[in-house]
Design an enzyme around this catalytic site. Sequence first.
Site, short mmCIF file in Angstrom:
data_model
loop_
_atom_site.label_atom_id
_atom_site.label_comp_id
_atom_site.label_asym_id
_atom_site.label_seq_id
_atom_site.Cartn_x
_atom_site.Cartn_y
_atom_site.Cartn_z
N LYS A 175 33.28 43.29 45.26
CA LYS A 175 33.25 42.39 45.78
C LYS A 175 32.82 42.36 48.11
O LYS A 175 34.37 43.12 47.69
CB LYS A 175 33.39 40.88 45.58
CG LYS A 175 33.78 40.61 44.51
CD LYS A 175 33.93 39.55 44.18
CE LYS A 175 35.73 39.30 43.29
NZ LYS A 175 35.75 38.05 43.26
N THR A 207 35.60 26.81 49.40
CA THR A 207 34.66 27.98 48.73
C THR A 207 36.45 28.23 47.95
O THR A 207 36.27 29.95 47.70
CB THR A 207 34.96 29.97 49.48
OG1 THR A 207 36.35 29.62 50.74
CG2 THR A 207 33.72 29.22 50.59
N GLY A 209 37.74 28.93 44.79
CA GLY A 209 37.98 29.36 43.55
C GLY A 209 37.05 30.68 42.94
O GLY A 209 36.30 30.07 42.03
N THR A 210 36.33 30.33 44.46
CA THR A 210 34.81 31.09 44.04
C THR A 210 35.34 32.56 43.10
O THR A 210 34.32 32.98 42.24
CB THR A 210 34.48 32.00 44.98
OG1 THR A 210 35.26 32.49 46.05
CG2 THR A 210 33.97 30.84 46.51
N GLY A 211 36.33 33.39 43.17
CA GLY A 211 36.76 34.78 42.51
C GLY A 211 36.94 34.20 40.86
O GLY A 211 36.49 35.14 40.04
N CYS A 212 37.76 32.82 41.08
CA CYS A 212 38.37 32.74 39.67
C CYS A 212 36.65 32.29 39.08
O CYS A 212 36.84 32.20 37.60
CB CYS A 212 39.19 31.39 39.43
SG CYS A 212 40.51 31.79 40.21
#
Length: 264
Positions: A175, A207, A209-212
């Site tokens: 990413k 933003t 928690g976007t990866g989770c």
Amino acid sequence: MTTIALTIAGSDSSGGAGIQADLKTFSAFGVYGISVITALTAQSTQGIDAILAIKPKFIEAQFTTLYQDIKIDSVKIGMLINKEIVSTVHHLLKNNPIKTVVIDTVMVAKGGHLLLKSDAVAAIRELLLPLATIITPNLPEAATLLDCDEAKTEEEMQIQGYELLKLGCKAVLIKGGHLSSNQSPDYLITQDNIIRLTSPRIATKNTHGTGCTLSAAIAALLPNNTLEQAIKYSKDYIQGVIKHADNLSVGQGIGPTHHFYQWW
């Protein structure tokens, strides 16, 4: 048949990331979510004040109890904290296989708090990556896994993605949100293909928690979609949850994304 996804991750007491974000995401895709908690956190939108690691024996007990009763279609792995927990999760998955394994290599929280001890990096690289259907590192995480400098260009991203693939995982979604550009480029890399995926940047501080959320979406979708479809639908969902994040009013710091923006 009900699609069932398991999340093995830490608890975020503010509800924006970790187990809570994963379960919300599973629900948003009509998937039944179950969980194995690896750590408890005392955190808010302004950061993490304390972390309590769950003992490996109790992590094993949670997993075994679920596995003996429930047919699990996919697993998303998040925050693991230390080498002992990594080794425990590796042992469980080697002896109790789950077809789809999505690994979000969580290392640092949005506020800068370290979520992975240094001795656990090598264990993730050597034990867990070979079990992965796909891993979803951002640029700092990719650099840490490879023990190299962080990619500064898309060409370097691609090179590092292929290096990660050599560690044994079946696919890498690297990413590029940390690059300085109007678009946020990601690369889906497999042995047979490389696909560039871009998304416009959205002006919001919320933003958390976007990866989770992205990795949980992929885990929810992969049992019933191709890899490319799962990634595309997951990225579309992420755009939506970030775009509508400011519709929520949660805390005074880096707020959560809006997992249920389509329904609320």
